[in-house]
Design a protein around this motif. Structure first.
Motif, PDB file in Angstrom:
ATOM      1  N   ALA A 105       4.034 -67.463 -51.894  1.00 46.02           N
ATOM      2  CA  ALA A 105       4.993 -67.807 -52.951  1.00 46.02           C
ATOM      3  C   ALA A 105       4.994 -66.743 -54.047  1.00 46.02           C
ATOM      4  O   ALA A 105       6.060 -66.277 -54.487  1.00 46.02           O
ATOM      5  N   LEU A 106       3.811 -66.338 -54.485  1.00 45.51           N
ATOM      6  CA  LEU A 106       3.719 -65.327 -55.538  1.00 45.51           C
ATOM      7  C   LEU A 106       4.248 -63.981 -55.072  1.00 45.51           C
ATOM      8  O   LEU A 106       4.926 -63.269 -55.824  1.00 45.51           O
ATOM      9  N   ALA A 107       3.943 -63.621 -53.823  1.00 43.47           N
ATOM     10  CA  ALA A 107       4.418 -62.342 -53.285  1.00 43.47           C
ATOM     11  C   ALA A 107       5.941 -62.329 -53.184  1.00 43.47           C
ATOM     12  O   ALA A 107       6.594 -61.329 -53.519  1.00 43.47           O
ATOM     13  N   SER A 108       6.525 -63.445 -52.758  1.00 41.47           N
ATOM     14  CA  SER A 108       7.986 -63.533 -52.669  1.00 41.47           C
ATOM     15  C   SER A 108       8.615 -63.401 -54.048  1.00 41.47           C
ATOM     16  O   SER A 108       9.629 -62.724 -54.227  1.00 41.47           O
ATOM     17  N   ALA A 109       7.994 -64.049 -55.033  1.00 42.30           N
ATOM     18  CA  ALA A 109       8.520 -63.990 -56.399  1.00 42.30           C
ATOM     19  C   ALA A 109       8.441 -62.568 -56.949  1.00 42.30           C
ATOM     20  O   ALA A 109       9.390 -62.077 -57.574  1.00 42.30           O
ATOM     21  N   GLN A 110       7.329 -61.906 -56.702  1.00 42.68           N
ATOM     22  CA  GLN A 110       7.181 -60.538 -57.209  1.00 42.68           C
ATOM     23  C   GLN A 110       8.179 -59.601 -56.550  1.00 42.68           C
ATOM     24  O   GLN A 110       8.768 -58.729 -57.210  1.00 42.68           O
ATOM     25  N   ARG A 111       8.393 -59.779 -55.254  1.00 44.76           N
ATOM     26  CA  ARG A 111       9.368 -58.932 -54.557  1.00 44.76           C
ATOM     27  C   ARG A 111      10.780 -59.180 -55.063  1.00 44.76           C
ATOM     28  O   ARG A 111      11.637 -58.307 -54.989  1.00 44.76           O
ATOM     29  N   ALA A 112      11.018 -60.385 -55.574  1.00 40.80           N
ATOM     30  CA  ALA A 112      12.340 -60.720 -56.113  1.00 40.80           C
ATOM     31  C   ALA A 112      12.514 -60.249 -57.551  1.00 40.80           C
ATOM     32  O   ALA A 112      13.563 -60.457 -58.148  1.00 40.80           O
ATOM     33  N   GLY A 113      11.465 -59.620 -58.106  1.00 39.03           N
ATOM     34  CA  GLY A 113      11.580 -59.065 -59.443  1.00 39.03           C
ATOM     35  C   GLY A 113      10.884 -59.838 -60.535  1.00 39.03           C
ATOM     36  O   GLY A 113      10.958 -59.453 -61.708  1.00 39.03           O
ATOM     37  N   MET A 114      10.234 -60.928 -60.198  1.00 40.56           N
ATOM     38  CA  MET A 114       9.526 -61.695 -61.207  1.00 40.56           C
ATOM     39  C   MET A 114       8.192 -61.043 -61.543  1.00 40.56           C
ATOM     40  O   MET A 114       7.559 -60.418 -60.691  1.00 40.56           O
ATOM     41  N   HIS A 115       7.756 -61.225 -62.765  1.00 38.36           N
ATOM     42  CA  HIS A 115       6.463 -60.694 -63.189  1.00 38.36           C
ATOM     43  C   HIS A 115       5.365 -61.694 -62.885  1.00 38.36           C
ATOM     44  O   HIS A 115       5.431 -62.852 -63.308  1.00 38.36           O
ATOM     45  N   ILE A 116       4.359 -61.242 -62.130  1.00 38.83           N
ATOM     46  CA  ILE A 116       3.187 -62.054 -61.858  1.00 38.83           C
ATOM     47  C   ILE A 116       2.019 -61.434 -62.622  1.00 38.83           C
ATOM     48  O   ILE A 116       1.739 -60.247 -62.453  1.00 38.83           O
ATOM     49  N   VAL A 122      12.751 -71.461 -59.982  1.00 37.47           N
ATOM     50  CA  VAL A 122      11.756 -70.553 -59.435  1.00 37.47           C
ATOM     51  C   VAL A 122      10.775 -70.124 -60.519  1.00 37.47           C
ATOM     52  O   VAL A 122       9.557 -70.061 -60.303  1.00 37.47           O
ATOM     53  N   VAL A 123      11.292 -69.822 -61.699  1.00 39.19           N
ATOM     54  CA  VAL A 123      10.432 -69.428 -62.820  1.00 39.19           C
ATOM     55  C   VAL A 123       9.427 -70.541 -63.126  1.00 39.19           C
ATOM     56  O   VAL A 123       8.229 -70.286 -63.325  1.00 39.19           O
ATOM     57  N   LYS A 124       9.909 -71.778 -63.156  1.00 38.25           N
ATOM     58  CA  LYS A 124       9.019 -72.902 -63.446  1.00 38.25           C
ATOM     59  C   LYS A 124       7.998 -73.105 -62.326  1.00 38.25           C
ATOM     60  O   LYS A 124       6.820 -73.397 -62.586  1.00 38.25           O
ATOM     61  N   ALA A 125       8.437 -72.950 -61.100  1.00 34.97           N
ATOM     62  CA  ALA A 125       7.528 -73.139 -59.961  1.00 34.97           C
ATOM     63  C   ALA A 125       6.413 -72.103 -59.968  1.00 34.97           C
ATOM     64  O   ALA A 125       5.234 -72.429 -59.778  1.00 34.97           O
ATOM     65  N   ILE A 126       6.785 -70.852 -60.198  1.00 31.88           N
ATOM     66  CA  ILE A 126       5.776 -69.796 -60.224  1.00 31.88           C
ATOM     67  C   ILE A 126       4.866 -69.949 -61.443  1.00 31.88           C
ATOM     68  O   ILE A 126       3.662 -69.706 -61.371  1.00 31.88           O
ATOM     69  N   GLY A 127       5.440 -70.373 -62.553  1.00 30.57           N
ATOM     70  CA  GLY A 127       4.624 -70.639 -63.728  1.00 30.57           C
ATOM     71  C   GLY A 127       3.577 -71.707 -63.455  1.00 30.57           C
ATOM     72  O   GLY A 127       2.424 -71.598 -63.895  1.00 30.57           O
ATOM     73  N   TYR A 128       3.988 -72.722 -62.712  1.00 27.26           N
ATOM     74  CA  TYR A 128       3.044 -73.779 -62.347  1.00 27.26           C
ATOM     75  C   TYR A 128       1.954 -73.236 -61.431  1.00 27.26           C
ATOM     76  O   TYR A 128       0.769 -73.554 -61.595  1.00 27.26           O
ATOM     77  N   CYS A 129       2.333 -72.415 -60.449  1.00 26.38           N
ATOM     78  CA  CYS A 129       1.352 -71.827 -59.524  1.00 26.38           C
ATOM     79  C   CYS A 129       0.301 -71.027 -60.286  1.00 26.38           C
ATOM     80  O   CYS A 129      -0.899 -71.153 -60.035  1.00 26.38           O
ATOM     81  N   VAL A 130       0.758 -70.206 -61.203  1.00 18.71           N
ATOM     82  CA  VAL A 130      -0.167 -69.374 -61.974  1.00 18.71           C
ATOM     83  C   VAL A 130      -1.077 -70.256 -62.836  1.00 18.71           C
ATOM     84  O   VAL A 130      -2.291 -70.015 -62.933  1.00 18.71           O
TER      85      VAL A 130
END
Length: 212
Positions: A38-49, A1-9
């Motif tokens: 995807a970004l909203a789900s990650a942020q709600r899960a505690g990831m930093h966007i 998930v970290v890698k996926a969101i990193g790619y999105c950003v």
């Protein structure tokens, strides 16, 4: 998930704030909707966007606003308003206002709602992509006021009726949805069945925003 969101950003265009088919593309509303979720789900899960990602999102959404009150939306900044993109941008705006505790732009929300209700699901014109985002938006908005509640009920009645009507009930494909719809020729039966199922999942996977 970290890698996926990193790619999105990383793939977001730093100037327009949009996404498209390749990293750094200037962007379109269709691709942006999936990225925002995807970004909203990650942020709600505690990831930093990064904050600049959200600033870019707002910049792109502003660039595709159309209509008298900005409630409609276009596919790209140089395109006219479309109903599908209006539904997608409408849901994205509602999602962002909820996440960041912002006030809903009521005139824009009402304009978008009117456009969607004027284009309710019909078996003679199947667009599951549009139906999915419109369902998300109207379901999310339903408790805002009596007009929004009525809009969701009207949409829901049409959607549930049509989805049951067009589902295959016999043979090897029973339970699926035929790819006889907009974009069905590209994604086939897997696409249409997935999108129809996602429309039905809106009821229990997403809680509507409580009325204030």
């Amino acid at each position: 998930v970290v890698k996926a969101i990193g790619y999105c950003v990383h793939a977001q265009n730093p100037a327009t704030g949009g996404w498209r088919y390749r990293p750094g593309d200037t962007g379109d509303t269709s691709q942006m909707g999936w990225q925002i979720m995807a970004l909203a789900s990650a942020q709600r899960a505690g990831m930093h966007i990064p904050s600049q990602a959200w600033t870019g999102v707002d910049r792109f959404l502003q660039s595709v606003r159309r209509g008298n009150f900005g409630g409609l939306a276009s596919y790209r900044p140089d395109s006219p308003a479309s109903t599908s993109m209006t539904a997608e941008a409408f849901y994205c705006r509602l999602l962002l206002t909820e996440m960041f505790g912002l006030a809903v732009d009521e005139p824009a929300a009402n304009e978008a709602t009117q456009r969607l209700i004027a284009n309710r699901p019909e078996s003679k014109s199947i667009n599951l992509y549009y139906w999915y985002y419109a369902s998300l938006a109207l379901h999310q908005r339903q408790q805002a006021n009596s007009q929004a509640t009525s809009a969701w009920q009207t949409w829901n009645e049409s959607l549930s009726k049509v989805l049951v009507e067009i589902q295959s009930t016999d043979g090897a494909f029973a339970g699926s949805w035929d790819p006889k719809c907009l974009w069905g020729g590209y994604g086939g039966r897997v696409y249409t069945t997935a999108m129809a199922t996602m429309c039905l999942e809106v009821y229990y996977r997403y809680a509507p925003t409580p009325a204030e």
